[in-house]
Design an enzyme around this catalytic site. Structure first.
Site, PDB file in Angstrom:
ATOM      1  N   LEU A  16      -4.299  -9.206   2.060  1.00 28.82           N
ATOM      2  CA  LEU A  16      -3.536  -8.269   2.887  1.00 28.82           C
ATOM      3  C   LEU A  16      -2.079  -8.700   3.072  1.00 28.82           C
ATOM      4  O   LEU A  16      -1.763  -9.881   3.087  1.00 28.82           O
ATOM      5  CB  LEU A  16      -4.204  -8.133   4.256  1.00 28.82           C
ATOM      6  CG  LEU A  16      -5.666  -7.668   4.232  1.00 28.82           C
ATOM      7  CD1 LEU A  16      -6.202  -7.574   5.659  1.00 28.82           C
ATOM      8  CD2 LEU A  16      -5.827  -6.334   3.518  1.00 28.82           C
ATOM      9  N   HIS A  17      -1.225  -7.695   3.206  1.00 30.20           N
ATOM     10  CA  HIS A  17       0.195  -7.919   3.492  1.00 30.20           C
ATOM     11  C   HIS A  17       0.641  -6.877   4.518  1.00 30.20           C
ATOM     12  O   HIS A  17      -0.175  -6.061   4.974  1.00 30.20           O
ATOM     13  CB  HIS A  17       1.014  -7.854   2.195  1.00 30.20           C
ATOM     14  CG  HIS A  17       0.756  -6.621   1.364  1.00 30.20           C
ATOM     15  ND1 HIS A  17       1.036  -5.347   1.815  1.00 30.20           N
ATOM     16  CD2 HIS A  17       0.211  -6.461   0.136  1.00 30.20           C
ATOM     17  CE1 HIS A  17       0.710  -4.471   0.894  1.00 30.20           C
ATOM     18  NE2 HIS A  17       0.190  -5.115  -0.134  1.00 30.20           N
ATOM     19  N   GLU A  18       1.934  -6.905   4.856  1.00 31.33           N
ATOM     20  CA  GLU A  18       2.443  -6.004   5.905  1.00 31.33           C
ATOM     21  C   GLU A  18       2.202  -4.531   5.572  1.00 31.33           C
ATOM     22  O   GLU A  18       2.092  -3.703   6.467  1.00 31.33           O
ATOM     23  CB  GLU A  18       3.942  -6.250   6.138  1.00 31.33           C
ATOM     24  CG  GLU A  18       4.258  -7.548   6.849  1.00 31.33           C
ATOM     25  CD  GLU A  18       3.684  -7.612   8.270  1.00 31.33           C
ATOM     26  OE1 GLU A  18       3.621  -6.565   8.931  1.00 31.33           O
ATOM     27  OE2 GLU A  18       3.292  -8.720   8.688  1.00 31.33           O
TER      28      GLU A  18
ATOM     29  N   HIS B 259      -0.498  -3.240   4.151  1.00 31.08           N
ATOM     30  CA  HIS B 259      -1.847  -2.940   4.643  1.00 31.08           C
ATOM     31  C   HIS B 259      -1.863  -2.858   6.171  1.00 31.08           C
ATOM     32  O   HIS B 259      -2.471  -1.980   6.755  1.00 31.08           O
ATOM     33  CB  HIS B 259      -2.840  -4.031   4.217  1.00 31.08           C
ATOM     34  CG  HIS B 259      -3.040  -4.170   2.741  1.00 31.08           C
ATOM     35  ND1 HIS B 259      -2.626  -5.272   2.035  1.00 31.08           N
ATOM     36  CD2 HIS B 259      -3.631  -3.356   1.829  1.00 31.08           C
ATOM     37  CE1 HIS B 259      -2.956  -5.151   0.763  1.00 31.08           C
ATOM     38  NE2 HIS B 259      -3.560  -3.991   0.603  1.00 31.08           N
TER      39      HIS B 259
HETATM   40  P1  AMP Z   1      -4.960  -2.023  -2.137  1.00 32.95           P
HETATM   41  O1  AMP Z   1      -5.480  -3.183  -1.374  1.00 32.95           O
HETATM   42  O2  AMP Z   1      -3.861  -2.344  -3.084  1.00 32.95           O
HETATM   43  O3  AMP Z   1      -6.076  -1.210  -2.764  1.00 32.95           O
HETATM   44  O4  AMP Z   1      -4.310  -1.063  -1.068  1.00 32.95           O
HETATM   45  C1  AMP Z   1      -5.027  -0.607   0.043  1.00 32.95           C
HETATM   46  C2  AMP Z   1      -4.229   0.447   0.748  1.00 32.95           C
HETATM   47  O5  AMP Z   1      -2.977  -0.103   1.173  1.00 32.95           O
HETATM   48  C3  AMP Z   1      -3.891   1.649  -0.157  1.00 32.95           C
HETATM   49  O6  AMP Z   1      -4.022   2.852   0.588  1.00 32.95           O
HETATM   50  C4  AMP Z   1      -2.464   1.383  -0.527  1.00 32.95           C
HETATM   51  O7  AMP Z   1      -1.728   2.560  -0.838  1.00 32.95           O
HETATM   52  C5  AMP Z   1      -1.930   0.741   0.737  1.00 32.95           C
HETATM   53  N1  AMP Z   1      -0.725  -0.044   0.450  1.00 32.95           N
HETATM   54  C6  AMP Z   1      -0.593  -1.026  -0.473  1.00 32.95           C
HETATM   55  N2  AMP Z   1       0.683  -1.483  -0.498  1.00 32.95           N
HETATM   56  C7  AMP Z   1       1.357  -0.763   0.421  1.00 32.95           C
HETATM   57  C8  AMP Z   1       2.733  -0.752   0.858  1.00 32.95           C
HETATM   58  N3  AMP Z   1       3.655  -1.563   0.338  1.00 32.95           N
HETATM   59  N4  AMP Z   1       3.078   0.128   1.826  1.00 32.95           N
HETATM   60  C9  AMP Z   1       2.157   0.972   2.359  1.00 32.95           C
HETATM   61  N5  AMP Z   1       0.856   1.010   1.985  1.00 32.95           N
HETATM   62  C10 AMP Z   1       0.462   0.159   1.033  1.00 32.95           C
END
Ligand code: AMP
Length: 284
Positions: free
Chosen positions: A34-36, A38
């Site tokens: 996770l990052h900001e 998420h």
């Molecule tokens: P992931 O873990 O990459 O499958 O992402 C999980 C959720 O976090 C998805 O709905 C992504 O679109 C969202 N997400 C990932 N990176 C970002 C970001 N930089 N800004 C906003 N939402 C994000």
């Protein structure tokens, strides 16, 4: 303390109990690390009325192609758990692959239009994996609302279409892209970038912002904007997979120039890392 749940029946029970108490259940599906970006989805869920929040952490094998990064996708459950707790998440749903998928699974959920273009061209089974796992997560968490990031704009459009076409009783909220101060969109995959690749990858966000400014001032037309972005990324050494101008609502090609709310979507490879980004523009 967040409750960590691994089993689907246990998550269903938690959700039904929360609803019995009059709570609004919000689900944030993630693949962890996770990052900001998420964490901002958790804030968005609260702003939209969720007061019982589940974050799922599941690196979903069915959305990775055979030569993709499933095995080396970054994972750090203890760090993710601490981050969720810092945001007062109620439940972390962290199933094992065999909690989610029967070995002889034969049912899939597939969207057949929005998922075909853009990332669907080079990742032909990706969105089938995404819609299938999100449908399963909806059946597991029984959320009132679910939050997805605009970062994955095509994914959000595909999920909205799935919810519409299959009548899932879930409100879909799309939350803005969170960027580093440099402009680089946050992504778990940024971990793969060397410092030099990271610098060069800034060409993506810089050219998208430049295209937006020039389009909003009517200085250029959408095709010129598309070429500007494509050439800027190539000049920085990125291998462009696509740069497309789309209807922001559907992520499909614009039906006519009368569609003024557009998204420019990009996928490009720097080194071995495929990055995606996009920007929304309201033309006059
Ligand atoms: P992931 O873990 O990459 O499958 O992402 C999980 C959720 O976090 C998805 O709905 C992504 O679109 C969202 N997400 C990932 N990176 C970002 C970001 N930089 N800004 C906003 N939402 C994000």
């Amino acid at each position: 303390m967040a409750q960590v749940i691994h089993s689907i029946p246990e998550l269903q029970k938690w959700s039904m109990d929360a609803k019995k108490q009059g709570k609004t259940v919000g689900l944030i599906p993630t693949m962890g690390f996770l990052h900001e970006g998420h964490l901002s989805l958790i804030d968005t869920a609260r702003k939209n009325g969720a007061d019982a929040i589940a974050v799922s952490i599941f690196v979903n094998p069915t959305q990775f192609g055979p030569n993709e990064d499933y095995d080396c996708y970054p994972r750090d459950f203890e760090r993710d758990k601490a981050l969720c707790e810092s945001k007062d998440v109620d439940v972390i749903f962290a199933p094992a692959v065999n909690d989610m998928y029967a070995g002889d699974l034969t049912c899939w959920v597939q969207e057949e239009k929005i998922s075909k273009g853009l990332c669907g061209l080079t990742r032909p089974i990706h969105f089938r994996g995404v819609t299938t796992v999100v449908a399963k997560l909806f059946n597991a968490a029984l959320p009132d609302l679910a939050v997805f990031g605009q970062k994955d704009a095509q994914q959000a459009a595909v999920i909205k279409r799935m919810v519409r076409d299959l009548n899932f009783p879930v409100k879909i909220v799309v939350s803005p892209i969170i960027r580093e101060e440099s402009g680089l969109a946050l992504s778990s995959r940024n971990k793969y970038l060397s410092e030099d690749e990271k610098q060069r990858a800034l060409s993506i966000s810089r050219s998208l912002h430049q295209a937006k400014a020039e389009l909003e001032n009517s200085q250029i037309d959408p095709e010129t904007a598309r070429l500007l972005v494509k050439e800027s990324i190539s000049a920085a050494g990125g291998i462009v997979d696509y740069v497309e101008v789309l209807d922001a609502e559907t992520m499909l090609p614009r039906e006519s120039p009368a569609v003024k709310h557009i998204t420019i979507a990009v996928a490009a490879v720097f080194g071995k890392t495929r990055l995606i980004d996009n920007i929304q523009i309201k033309m006059r």
